[in-house]
Design a protein around this motif. Structure first.
Motif, PDB file in Angstrom:
ATOM      1  N   HIS A 340     -43.203  -1.236  27.384  1.00  0.00           N
ATOM      2  CA  HIS A 340     -41.922  -1.534  27.782  1.00  0.00           C
ATOM      3  C   HIS A 340     -41.758  -1.718  29.263  1.00  0.00           C
ATOM      4  O   HIS A 340     -41.040  -2.454  29.742  1.00  0.00           O
ATOM      5  N   ASP A 341     -42.419  -0.673  29.990  1.00  0.00           N
ATOM      6  CA  ASP A 341     -42.367  -0.509  31.301  1.00  0.00           C
ATOM      7  C   ASP A 341     -43.449  -0.561  32.040  1.00  0.00           C
ATOM      8  O   ASP A 341     -43.639   0.111  33.011  1.00  0.00           O
ATOM      9  N   GLU A 342     -44.243  -1.733  31.991  1.00  0.00           N
ATOM     10  CA  GLU A 342     -45.764  -1.790  32.712  1.00  0.00           C
ATOM     11  C   GLU A 342     -45.719  -1.373  34.063  1.00  0.00           C
ATOM     12  O   GLU A 342     -46.400  -0.749  34.374  1.00  0.00           O
ATOM     13  N   PHE A 343     -44.891  -1.980  34.674  1.00  0.00           N
ATOM     14  CA  PHE A 343     -45.110  -1.921  36.200  1.00  0.00           C
ATOM     15  C   PHE A 343     -44.654  -0.536  36.819  1.00  0.00           C
ATOM     16  O   PHE A 343     -44.981  -0.536  38.003  1.00  0.00           O
ATOM     17  N   THR A 344     -43.785  -0.066  36.175  1.00  0.00           N
ATOM     18  CA  THR A 344     -43.307   1.294  36.876  1.00  0.00           C
ATOM     19  C   THR A 344     -44.247   2.006  37.263  1.00  0.00           C
ATOM     20  O   THR A 344     -44.380   2.842  38.352  1.00  0.00           O
ATOM     21  N   LEU A 345     -45.567   2.130  36.590  1.00  0.00           N
ATOM     22  CA  LEU A 345     -46.834   2.861  37.048  1.00  0.00           C
ATOM     23  C   LEU A 345     -47.226   2.593  38.499  1.00  0.00           C
ATOM     24  O   LEU A 345     -47.556   3.313  39.370  1.00  0.00           O
ATOM     25  N   PHE A 346     -47.474   1.266  38.715  1.00  0.00           N
ATOM     26  CA  PHE A 346     -47.821   0.570  39.936  1.00  0.00           C
ATOM     27  C   PHE A 346     -46.717   1.156  40.997  1.00  0.00           C
ATOM     28  O   PHE A 346     -47.281   1.389  42.128  1.00  0.00           O
ATOM     29  N   VAL A 347     -45.785   0.964  40.894  1.00  0.00           N
ATOM     30  CA  VAL A 347     -44.596   1.166  41.872  1.00  0.00           C
ATOM     31  C   VAL A 347     -44.765   2.772  41.914  1.00  0.00           C
ATOM     32  O   VAL A 347     -44.584   3.308  43.253  1.00  0.00           O
ATOM     33  N   ALA A 394     -35.823  -2.158  39.280  1.00  0.00           N
ATOM     34  CA  ALA A 394     -35.536  -3.461  39.462  1.00  0.00           C
ATOM     35  C   ALA A 394     -36.800  -4.250  39.716  1.00  0.00           C
ATOM     36  O   ALA A 394     -36.985  -5.206  38.861  1.00  0.00           O
ATOM     37  N   TYR A 395     -37.499  -3.929  40.661  1.00  0.00           N
ATOM     38  CA  TYR A 395     -38.586  -4.610  40.939  1.00  0.00           C
ATOM     39  C   TYR A 395     -39.737  -4.257  39.729  1.00  0.00           C
ATOM     40  O   TYR A 395     -40.522  -5.299  39.289  1.00  0.00           O
ATOM     41  N   SER A 396     -39.741  -3.396  39.058  1.00  0.00           N
ATOM     42  CA  SER A 396     -40.844  -2.962  37.931  1.00  0.00           C
ATOM     43  C   SER A 396     -40.390  -3.870  36.856  1.00  0.00           C
ATOM     44  O   SER A 396     -41.259  -4.402  36.107  1.00  0.00           O
ATOM     45  N   ALA A 397     -39.050  -3.992  36.508  1.00  0.00           N
ATOM     46  CA  ALA A 397     -38.555  -5.089  35.431  1.00  0.00           C
ATOM     47  C   ALA A 397     -39.122  -6.197  35.747  1.00  0.00           C
ATOM     48  O   ALA A 397     -39.489  -6.937  34.836  1.00  0.00           O
ATOM     49  N   ALA A 398     -38.791  -6.675  36.932  1.00  0.00           N
ATOM     50  CA  ALA A 398     -39.260  -8.261  37.125  1.00  0.00           C
ATOM     51  C   ALA A 398     -40.849  -8.288  36.895  1.00  0.00           C
ATOM     52  O   ALA A 398     -41.002  -9.484  36.315  1.00  0.00           O
ATOM     53  N   VAL A 399     -41.622  -7.574  37.608  1.00  0.00           N
ATOM     54  CA  VAL A 399     -42.939  -7.781  37.551  1.00  0.00           C
ATOM     55  C   VAL A 399     -43.271  -7.529  36.140  1.00  0.00           C
ATOM     56  O   VAL A 399     -44.369  -8.045  35.480  1.00  0.00           O
ATOM     57  N   THR A 400     -42.875  -6.528  35.369  1.00  0.00           N
ATOM     58  CA  THR A 400     -43.342  -6.118  33.769  1.00  0.00           C
ATOM     59  C   THR A 400     -42.870  -7.454  33.127  1.00  0.00           C
ATOM     60  O   THR A 400     -43.753  -7.996  32.333  1.00  0.00           O
ATOM     61  N   ASP A 401     -41.744  -8.205  33.294  1.00  0.00           N
ATOM     62  CA  ASP A 401     -41.432  -9.410  32.267  1.00  0.00           C
ATOM     63  C   ASP A 401     -42.375 -10.643  32.975  1.00  0.00           C
ATOM     64  O   ASP A 401     -43.055 -11.233  32.041  1.00  0.00           O
ATOM     65  N   ASP A 419     -54.563 -18.760  13.935  1.00  0.00           N
ATOM     66  CA  ASP A 419     -54.883 -17.737  13.005  1.00  0.00           C
ATOM     67  C   ASP A 419     -53.874 -16.531  13.147  1.00  0.00           C
ATOM     68  O   ASP A 419     -52.848 -16.708  13.839  1.00  0.00           O
ATOM     69  N   SER A 420     -54.010 -15.436  12.319  1.00  0.00           N
ATOM     70  CA  SER A 420     -53.066 -14.516  12.168  1.00  0.00           C
ATOM     71  C   SER A 420     -52.897 -13.838  13.459  1.00  0.00           C
ATOM     72  O   SER A 420     -53.718 -13.437  14.109  1.00  0.00           O
ATOM     73  N   VAL A 421     -51.752 -13.518  14.067  1.00  0.00           N
ATOM     74  CA  VAL A 421     -51.629 -12.793  15.289  1.00  0.00           C
ATOM     75  C   VAL A 421     -50.437 -11.580  14.913  1.00  0.00           C
ATOM     76  O   VAL A 421     -49.290 -12.075  14.162  1.00  0.00           O
ATOM     77  N   TYR A 422     -50.726 -10.332  15.299  1.00  0.00           N
ATOM     78  CA  TYR A 422     -49.968  -9.113  15.188  1.00  0.00           C
ATOM     79  C   TYR A 422     -49.287  -8.873  16.562  1.00  0.00           C
ATOM     80  O   TYR A 422     -50.038  -8.543  17.173  1.00  0.00           O
ATOM     81  N   ALA A 423     -48.071  -8.847  16.872  1.00  0.00           N
ATOM     82  CA  ALA A 423     -47.698  -8.405  18.167  1.00  0.00           C
ATOM     83  C   ALA A 423     -46.833  -7.149  18.320  1.00  0.00           C
ATOM     84  O   ALA A 423     -46.348  -6.894  17.194  1.00  0.00           O
ATOM     85  N   TYR A 424     -46.898  -6.647  19.399  1.00  0.00           N
ATOM     86  CA  TYR A 424     -46.071  -5.207  19.396  1.00  0.00           C
ATOM     87  C   TYR A 424     -45.665  -4.882  20.840  1.00  0.00           C
ATOM     88  O   TYR A 424     -45.982  -5.643  21.890  1.00  0.00           O
ATOM     89  N   GLU A 425     -44.750  -4.170  21.165  1.00  0.00           N
ATOM     90  CA  GLU A 425     -44.500  -3.437  22.307  1.00  0.00           C
ATOM     91  C   GLU A 425     -44.495  -2.100  22.228  1.00  0.00           C
ATOM     92  O   GLU A 425     -43.609  -1.475  21.227  1.00  0.00           O
ATOM     93  N   PHE A 426     -45.146  -1.171  23.038  1.00  0.00           N
ATOM     94  CA  PHE A 426     -45.227   0.029  22.888  1.00  0.00           C
ATOM     95  C   PHE A 426     -43.819   0.655  23.658  1.00  0.00           C
ATOM     96  O   PHE A 426     -43.575   0.369  24.771  1.00  0.00           O
ATOM     97  N   ASN A 427     -43.011   1.371  23.173  1.00  0.00           N
ATOM     98  CA  ASN A 427     -41.653   1.754  23.455  1.00  0.00           C
ATOM     99  C   ASN A 427     -41.235   3.119  23.555  1.00  0.00           C
ATOM    100  O   ASN A 427     -40.230   3.324  23.208  1.00  0.00           O
ATOM    101  N   ASP A 428     -42.370   4.098  23.906  1.00  0.00           N
ATOM    102  CA  ASP A 428     -42.022   5.397  23.899  1.00  0.00           C
ATOM    103  C   ASP A 428     -41.673   5.568  25.222  1.00  0.00           C
ATOM    104  O   ASP A 428     -42.678   5.934  26.542  1.00  0.00           O
ATOM    105  N   ARG A 429     -40.207   5.803  25.734  1.00  0.00           N
ATOM    106  CA  ARG A 429     -39.875   6.024  27.103  1.00  0.00           C
ATOM    107  C   ARG A 429     -40.052   7.282  27.748  1.00  0.00           C
ATOM    108  O   ARG A 429     -40.179   7.354  28.826  1.00  0.00           O
TER     109      ARG A 429
END
Length: 529
Positions: A340-347, A394-401, A419-429
């Motif tokens: 959910h918040d991919e880029f906060t780590l880089f920031v 804000a910056y993290s949200a933009a780059v994450t998306d 073929d079959s695809v299974y999608a997820y979002e890891f969402n433990d804040r």
């Protein structure tokens, strides 16, 4: 948006990611547990090149540091991986091998690195009748750092009842330099990807002796490892080496074309003292490995930079994003997702490096460095007011998306046609993070790489709380079930016309169908046109 959205400053931040997230982890050479299939001694397994002795625990086994290719040194530097050499007697396989050569800052943590690094680790459940499905794990680290030894795979081997293979591959300049003098036209670069293919061939030829099924192999990876999986879905040399794929947080659009990589590689060689076209290949191969720790940065547009795989080569002829969109990727089940918040780590890592917060005045500069001419449009869609005035959020949200979520959305749509695809979002804040990331003036949330702690025993952060432990067990069950039969379980619906994704949460995972809208994917798609 630029074809390669990481600016040079952002790419440098990527360099530090594994150093914090994995640097706080347990040592690469920790003894663990897991080796073979029955002969009389379960610690002994015969491979095509000799016998190995691993570590046997009551509930799992580990064979560590097994060479799958010859040392890529001397004349084999910047060559496709050669077959491993046989050894006499019994080889000790109780410790992971050295990390591949990488940035010198890694030495500060006392981790051993070596150019002779092409080894893998095999984790198995106890020996039993029949063969278990196999997951081959490709580590992340921006193609410039990391190692297979970080990923203690006991949970997947014990609870999941699958065999797990974790792989080292050449990194940085040693893995991806594409100087035209190093080989025939098109046969340069992507040595790290070729290493991964050699490891997959080793698995095919040897894993049955460890209790694994060579016909039931799933390739999996996170970040650069996830990007690698994307590449294997379209790489000719990977065809037939796996039957399913897992892509975690892999920004797979970040692939560089060969001409651009060659120009950057010529500059790299010149800076290393190897400029004469007549002798450059011999000069580069004669350099001490210590002089090749610095990555080769591939410059694309303005400050945009990238190190890693190169398209237009014999190993990776075409852009995986294009192939996936046009239905030409391998027709295998895929499990794919982002955090959910991919880029906060880089920031966060940049904040810790600079020792000062971003201000409102920094926001236009950050967006310009990352998104170039599209910066003003991004600022309109990600106003500071929506994030409480927080520039990091804000910056993290933009780059994450723009870089992670909507890229994964496009890939998921393309792969689901075949073929079959299974999608997820890891969402433990509230996912556990290493100590330095818990003292910041903004939350890192469910950031890049933090889902790994729910699958692997990485250490270096607070333990999972009871709810998170339940989520961890659910994820291990789903991942291992997918490895076994290409489906992550009855509670996880396939991605279909409703674009169903499972939001992974410690308070109860749930199916969602509005991911593309909440991530503003139509906006990001418009920038690509």
């Amino acid at each position: 948006m630029h074809p390669h959205p990481f600016g040079r400053r952002v790419a440098v931040i990527v360099l530090a990611v594994l150093l914090v997230v994995a640097g706080c982890a347990r040592s690469d050479d920790h003894p663990a547990a897991a080796p073979p299939t029955p002969p009389a001694d379960p610690a002994l397994v015969q491979t095509a090149t000799g016998t190995v002795r691993g570590v046997v625990a009551p509930d799992h086994r580990l064979f560590a540091g097994i060479p799958y290719a010859a040392p890529p040194v001397g004349p084999l530097r910047w060559q496709p991986p050669a077959p491993p050499q046989a050894w006499p007697g019994v080889r000790d396989a109780t410790r992971t091998g050295p990390r591949c050569m990488q940035d010198a800052s890694d030495l500060e943590m006392g981790r051993q690195t070596s150019e002779d690094c092409l080894s893998l680790n095999v984790w198995t459940p106890p020996p039993a009748e029949g063969k278990r499905a196999v997951m081959v794990w490709i580590h992340g680290g921006a193609f410039i750092n990391g190692s297979s030894g970080i990923y203690d795979s006991r949970w997947l081997a014990t609870r999941g009842d699958v065999v797990v293979v974790t792989v080292n591959y050449r990194l940085g300049a040693l893995g991806f330099l594409a100087h035209p003098s190093l080989g025939a036209p098109g046969a340069v670069g992507n040595y790290g990807l070729s290493d991964q293919q050699a490891a997959l061939r080793w698995v095919h030829d040897n894993i049955a002796n460890f209790g694994g099924d060579p016909d039931a192999v799933t390739i999996a990876g996170e970040s650069a490892g996830g990007m690698s999986v994307c590449d294997h879905l379209v790489a000719p040399g990977s065809e037939g080496l796996f039957r399913a794929a897992i892509i975690q947080s892999g920004p797979c659009q970040a692939q560089l074309a060969l001409p651009d990589a060659q120009r950057a590689s010529v500059d790299y060689a010149r800076d290393a003292g190897c400029a004469d076209p007549r002798t450059v290949a011999a000069c580069l191969r004669a350099l001490p490995a210590e002089k090749l720790r610095k990555p080769v940065w591939y410059y694309r547009i303005g400050d945009d930079a990238l190190s890693g795989p190169v398209t237009g080569t014999t190993v990776l002829p075409t852009d995986p994003m294009k192939e996936i969109a046009e239905g030409r990727a391998a027709k295998v089940p895929v499990l794919i997702g982002t955090n959910h918040d991919e880029f906060t780590l880089f920031v966060a890592l940049e904040y810790l490096r600079l020792k000062k917060p971003y201000t409102e005045a920094d926001y236009p500069r950050l967006l310009s460095q990352t998104f170039g001419r599209d910066a003003a449009a991004v600022a309109t869609h990600y106003p500071l007011s929506r994030y409480g005035g927080s520039v990091p959020l804000a910056y993290s949200a933009a780059v994450t998306d723009g870089v992670f979520a909507c890229v994964a959305d496009r890939m998921t749509e393309g792969l689901a046609k075949e073929d079959s695809v299974y999608a997820y979002e890891f969402n433990d804040r509230g996912a556990p993070a290493p100590d330095p990331l818990r003292t910041l003036p903004f939350p890192v949330g469910a950031s890049h790489s933090l889902e790994l702690r729910y699958l692997f025993d990485i250490g270096g952060a607070p333990p999972l709380d009871p709810g998170q432990k339940v989520l961890s067990d659910q994820m291990i069950d789903a991942w291992s079930q997918f490895v076994r039969d290409g489906r992550p379980g009855d509670d996880w619906p396939a991605f279909d016309g409703q674009e169903k994704r499972l939001s992974l949460r410690p308070d109860g995972s749930r199916v969602e169908t509005n991911f593309d809208l909440t991530r503003q994917c139509p906006f990001w798609a418009g920038l690509q046109e």
